[in-house]
Design an enzyme around this catalytic site. Structure first.
Site, PDB file in Angstrom:
ATOM      1  N   CYS A 160       6.140  -5.259   0.511  1.00  0.00           N
ATOM      2  CA  CYS A 160       6.263  -3.954  -0.164  1.00  0.00           C
ATOM      3  C   CYS A 160       6.231  -2.735   1.001  1.00  0.00           C
ATOM      4  CB  CYS A 160       5.199  -3.742  -1.175  1.00  0.00           C
ATOM      5  SG  CYS A 160       5.867  -2.520  -2.365  1.00  0.00           S
ATOM      6  N   GLY A 173       0.762  -1.162  -0.043  1.00  0.00           N
ATOM      7  CA  GLY A 173       0.013  -0.028   0.157  1.00  0.00           C
ATOM      8  C   GLY A 173       0.855   1.336   0.065  1.00  0.00           C
ATOM      9  N   GLU A 174       0.598   1.898   0.912  1.00  0.00           N
ATOM     10  CA  GLU A 174       1.475   3.172   1.119  1.00  0.00           C
ATOM     11  C   GLU A 174       1.877   3.624   2.633  1.00  0.00           C
ATOM     12  OE1 GLU A 174       3.063   5.457  -0.897  1.00  0.00           O
ATOM     13  OE2 GLU A 174       3.791   6.284   1.058  1.00  0.00           O
ATOM     14  N   SER A 175       3.161   3.217   2.638  1.00  0.00           N
ATOM     15  CA  SER A 175       3.693   3.053   4.129  1.00  0.00           C
ATOM     16  C   SER A 175       3.459   4.524   4.892  1.00  0.00           C
ATOM     17  CB  SER A 175       5.144   2.784   4.087  1.00  0.00           C
ATOM     18  OG  SER A 175       5.826   3.777   3.518  1.00  0.00           O
ATOM     19  N   ARG A 205       6.339   0.250  -7.546  1.00  0.00           N
ATOM     20  CA  ARG A 205       6.996   1.433  -6.464  1.00  0.00           C
ATOM     21  C   ARG A 205       7.659   0.833  -5.415  1.00  0.00           C
ATOM     22  NH1 ARG A 205       2.314   3.691  -7.939  1.00  0.00           N
ATOM     23  NH2 ARG A 205       1.478   3.561  -5.894  1.00  0.00           N
ATOM     24  N   GLU A 255       0.602 -11.291  -2.907  1.00  0.00           N
ATOM     25  CA  GLU A 255      -0.796 -11.501  -2.898  1.00  0.00           C
ATOM     26  C   GLU A 255      -1.496 -11.153  -4.419  1.00  0.00           C
ATOM     27  OE1 GLU A 255       1.328  -9.130  -1.715  1.00  0.00           O
ATOM     28  OE2 GLU A 255       0.590  -7.258  -1.930  1.00  0.00           O
ATOM     29  N   ARG A 292      12.616   3.530   0.310  1.00  0.00           N
ATOM     30  CA  ARG A 292      11.441   3.624  -0.250  1.00  0.00           C
ATOM     31  C   ARG A 292      11.588   4.002  -1.688  1.00  0.00           C
ATOM     32  NH1 ARG A 292       8.254   7.757   1.916  1.00  0.00           N
ATOM     33  NH2 ARG A 292       6.698   7.037   0.925  1.00  0.00           N
ATOM     34  N   HIS A 317       4.964  -8.449  -4.396  1.00  0.00           N
ATOM     35  CA  HIS A 317       3.588  -8.463  -3.933  1.00  0.00           C
ATOM     36  C   HIS A 317       3.030  -9.954  -4.254  1.00  0.00           C
ATOM     37  CE1 HIS A 317       2.353  -4.200  -3.260  1.00  0.00           C
ATOM     38  NE2 HIS A 317       3.638  -3.986  -4.173  1.00  0.00           N
TER      39      HIS A 317
HETATM   40  N1  GLN Z   1       6.104   3.211  -2.385  1.00  0.00           N
HETATM   41  C1  GLN Z   1       5.309   2.588  -1.273  1.00  0.00           C
HETATM   42  C2  GLN Z   1       5.633   3.194   0.184  1.00  0.00           C
HETATM   43  O1  GLN Z   1       6.400   3.987   0.316  1.00  0.00           O
HETATM   44  C3  GLN Z   1       5.239   1.273  -1.325  1.00  0.00           C
HETATM   45  C4  GLN Z   1       4.641   0.595  -2.511  1.00  0.00           C
HETATM   46  C5  GLN Z   1       3.536  -0.558  -2.479  1.00  0.00           C
HETATM   47  O2  GLN Z   1       3.256  -1.083  -1.303  1.00  0.00           O
HETATM   48  N2  GLN Z   1       3.263  -0.937  -3.660  1.00  0.00           N
HETATM   49  O3  GLN Z   1       4.692   2.694   0.960  1.00  0.00           O
END
Ligand code: GLN
Length: 205
Positions: A88, A56-58, A147, A186, A117, A184
């Site tokens: 991720c 997701g997005e950390s 990403r 999943e 990241r 990923h």
């Molecule tokens: N770039 C995202 C982050 O910094 C991680 C990307 C992802 O989970 N697909 O959280």
């Protein structure tokens, strides 16, 4: 007493369900022999034998962990030996060190590693790679990166499970009962990584 046949219990495995690809992990866990459960509250975390922290997005995930008041209990369970798997953004959350955190961003920690990241850069926002992953039988593992972060350095007790053949960067690690991948599992049908994690939970439960 002689050891009987192996009992294949379905361990209760949570997915931290604040943000990210939660549904995909729940499905992958069910297909890998676990009883999955979404975890948003402390009492839900109490009831699971292991936990997945999704992609997701950390930065957003950290804010929500903070808002939901979960950080202390998550850190306590991870340091107490609960099996945990981060993919991720989940790998970022398990890093003991982030050289380039966003403003205010913290991690839960648990793996003695430094993680960068968005390391693969904008021009390769998303790509697939065949990987040799230590501990997986069969053909190379086709991994999806979005990403993605990479692991820049690990301490002596961290086992490197896979490196990206394109950049020679570390993309999968294990330290004790904590497992993490830059990619990923999943999002692809190959269930070998989730099976590995469910086995880790079963061994511990
Ligand atoms: N770039 C995202 C982050 O910094 C991680 C990307 C992802 O989970 N697909 O959280």
């Amino acid at each position: 007493m002689a050891a009987g046949p192996r009992v294949l219990v379905r361990p209760a495995v949570g997915v931290l369900a604040l943000q990210g690809d939660v549904v995909e992990h729940l499905r992958a866990l069910r297909e890998s022999g676990a009883e999955p459960a979404a975890v948003r509250r402390p009492d839900e975390l109490d009831r699971v034998d292991g936990l997945v922290i999704p992609g997701g997005e950390s930065t957003t995930m950290w804010k929500l962990i903070d808002v939901f008041g979960l950080a202390e209990q998550l850190r306590k369970r991870i340091s107490g030996g609960m099996p945990v798997f981060g993919s991720c953004a989940g790998l970022i959350m398990l890093a003991d060190r982030l050289p380039d955190p966003a403003s205010g961003q913290q991690t839960l920690g648990g793996i003695d590693m430094a993680v960068r990241r968005n390391a693969f850069g904008r021009q390769v926002d998303s790509f697939e790679r065949d990987l040799e992953v230590a501990g997986l039988d069969g053909p190379p593992y086709r991994a999806v990166f979005i990403r993605a972060p990479w692991v820049e350095g690990v301490g002596p007790s961290v086992e490197v499970l896979a490196t990206d053949p394109g950049t020679s960067r570390i993309v999968a690690v294990r330290q004790g009962r904590a497992l993490a991948t830059s990619f990923h599992p999943e999002l692809t049908p190959d269930r070998r990584i989730h099976q590995l994690f469910v086995d880790m939970v079963r061994d511990q439960a």
